[in-house]
Design a protein around this motif. Structure first.
Motif, mmCIF file in Angstrom:
data_model
loop_
_atom_site.group_PDB
_atom_site.id
_atom_site.type_symbol
_atom_site.label_atom_id
_atom_site.label_comp_id
_atom_site.label_asym_id
_atom_site.label_seq_id
_atom_site.Cartn_x
_atom_site.Cartn_y
_atom_site.Cartn_z
ATOM 1 N N ALA A 152 -6.531 3.297 -14.704
ATOM 2 C CA ALA A 152 -6.495 2.872 -13.306
ATOM 3 C C ALA A 152 -7.633 1.911 -12.990
ATOM 4 N N VAL A 153 -8.828 2.213 -13.474
ATOM 5 C CA VAL A 153 -9.978 1.334 -13.225
ATOM 6 C C VAL A 153 -9.748 -0.032 -13.869
ATOM 7 N N ALA A 154 -9.218 -0.043 -15.099
ATOM 8 C CA ALA A 154 -8.988 -1.309 -15.801
ATOM 9 C C ALA A 154 -7.954 -2.166 -15.072
ATOM 10 N N VAL A 155 -6.843 -1.562 -14.663
ATOM 11 C CA VAL A 155 -5.790 -2.318 -13.982
ATOM 12 C C VAL A 155 -6.278 -2.812 -12.623
ATOM 13 N N ALA A 156 -6.927 -1.937 -11.854
ATOM 14 C CA ALA A 156 -7.397 -2.328 -10.523
ATOM 15 C C ALA A 156 -8.425 -3.451 -10.616
ATOM 16 N N GLY A 157 -9.345 -3.363 -11.566
ATOM 17 C CA GLY A 157 -10.353 -4.408 -11.722
ATOM 18 C C GLY A 157 -9.732 -5.751 -12.064
ATOM 19 N N THR A 158 -8.751 -5.738 -12.951
ATOM 20 C CA THR A 158 -8.053 -6.976 -13.327
ATOM 21 C C THR A 158 -7.343 -7.597 -12.128
#
Length: 326
Positions: A29-35
Motif C-alpha cells: 500500500a505504501v509503495a503504490v500510494a507513494g508512486t
C-alpha cells in the motif's frame, strides 16, 4: 493435553503467517500510494485540474494513512509483554482514528478549493496527461485492492480492511476525474471540474465517518455481533454436563478476540471434573473463534449472582412462563 498443544501450535503458525501477510499488504500500500502521489503531482502541475488535485490529495492521504497502518500493524502484531498483558491490538483502531482525522481535514481543504473554482472556473489544459495518469492509477489501485482483499480474507485485519476500502473508493474517484477532464476539455463545461471535486470530497468524508465509528467501537470494547454471541452460548450449552451459560462478555483488540462466560455445572462435581468440562467447552469455542482468548468461570447450578446481572443481557435460558429481569 497433547491435543491442546497441537491446537496451540497450529494457531501460532497461523498467527505468524497472518502477520507476514499483513506486513506485506502494508508495504504494498505504501509503495503504490507513494508512486501515485508522484505521478498525480506531475499531472496536476501540467493540467491544473482541481478534480485531479482532489485525487492527488486523496493519494497523499492514502500514503500517509498507509504509513500509519504500517507502523500500527507492526506494533499490533507484537506479542503480549509485562506492560501489555492483553497484547497491542488496540494500535489498529488507533491508526483508524488517525486516518479519519487525516481524511476529514483534507476533505475540508478540498471543499474550499473547489468552491473557489466554482466562483472563478479555470480551464483544464493538457487533459490527455491527466487521463493517462488516471488510467495508470486505476490499474495500479485495482491490483492493490485485489491483494488487500486476499489478505483481509485470511487475517480479518481491521487496518488492512480500512486501507482496502480507501483504495476501492479511489478506483471510483479516478474514473470520475477522467469524466471531469473529458467534460471540461471536450464538452467545454469548466464547472464539471469543481463539481466532481466537491462530490469526491463528500465521498471521502463519508468514508472518514465509517472508519471513525468502526475504530471507536473497537476502542470502546463493543460486543460481538448478536449472531456470534448466540453461537458462543449455543456451543457452551451443547455440552451434556452444562446446565446453562450466562454472563457472556466479548470484545476485540486488533486480531485478538476475548470471550468470557460462566458455566452452570452440577453441584457435586469435583473441581477436576468441572475444570475438564470447562476446557472441553473452551476448545469447542476456539474451533469456531480461533483468534479468541476464552476465559470460563464455573458456577454450581442454582447459585444466584446478583452482582453480575447488570453485566449480562438476554443470555439466560428462561424456564417456561419465566419473565426476564428488567
Amino acid at each position: 493435553m497433547s491435543e491442546d498443544i497441537a491446537v496451540a501450535a497450529v494457531a501460532s503458525d497461523a498467527d505468524s503467517a497472518n502477520g507476514r501477510l499483513m506486513r506485506r499488504a502494508t508495504y504494498a500500500a505504501v509503495a503504490v500510494a507513494g508512486t501515485l502521489v508522484v505521478v498525480k503531482l506531475v499531472a496536476y502541475v501540467l493540467t491544473g485540474s482541481v478534480a485531479l488535485l482532489s485525487s492527488l490529495i486523496d493519494s497523499a492521504l492514502d500514503s500517509a494513512a498507509s504509513i500509519v497502518n504500517l507502523i500500527a500493524v507492526r506494533h499490533a502484531l507484537q506479542p503480549a509483554d509485562e506492560e501489555h498483558r492483553f497484547g497491542h491490538g488496540k494500535a489498529e483502531p488507533l491508526a483508524g482514528l488517525g486516518q479519519a482525522a487525516f481524511i476529514t481535514g483534507s476533505s475540508v481543504f478540498l471543499l474550499f478549493e473547489a468552491a473557489s473554482r466554482l466562483w472563478d472556473p479555470q480551464p483544464v489544459t493538457q487533459g490527455w496527461v491527466g487521463i493517462a495518469v488516471m488510467i495508470f492509477a486505476i490499474v495500479a489501485t485495482i491490483g492493490l485492492v485485489l491483494y488487500q482483499k486476499h489478505v483481509v480474507s485470511r487475517t480479518n485485519s481491521i487496518a488492512v480492511n480500512a486501507d482496502s476500502l480507501h483504495y476501492t473508493g479511489d478506483v471510483l474517484i479516478n474514473v470520475s476525474v477522467i469524466v471531469s477532464i473529458l467534460l471540461s476539455t471536450l464538452a467545454g463545461f469548466p464547472y464539471a471540474d469543481p463539481i466532481f471535486a466537491i462530490g469526491i470530497a463528500a465521498y471521502l468524508l463519508w468514508n472518514a465517518k465509517g472508519i471513525f465509528l468502526s475504530s471507536l467501537d473497537l476502542l470502546m470494547d463493543r460486543e460481538f455481533e448478536e449472531e456470534d454471541r448466540e453461537k458462543i452460548l449455543a456451543i457452551a450449552r451443547e455440552h451434556p454436563m452444562v446446565h446453562d451459560a450466562h454472563d457472556l462478555r466479548t470484545r476485540s483488540s486488533g486480531q485478538q478476540q476475548f470471550i468470557q462466560l460462566h458455566l452452570e455445572l452440577g453441584r457435586n462435581l469435583t473441581l477436576v471434573k468441572a475444570h475438564a468440562i470447562a476446557e472441553q467447552v473452551e476448545r469447542q469455542i476456539r474451533e469456531v473463534f480461533p483468534q479468541a482468548d476464552v476465559l470460563i468461570h464455573q458456577d454450581p447450578v442454582g447459585i444466584v449472582e446478583e452482582h453480575h446481572d447488570d453485566l449480562a443481557y438476554q443470555d439466560k435460558v428462561l424456564e417456561p412462563g419465566e419473565v426476564p429481569k428488567e
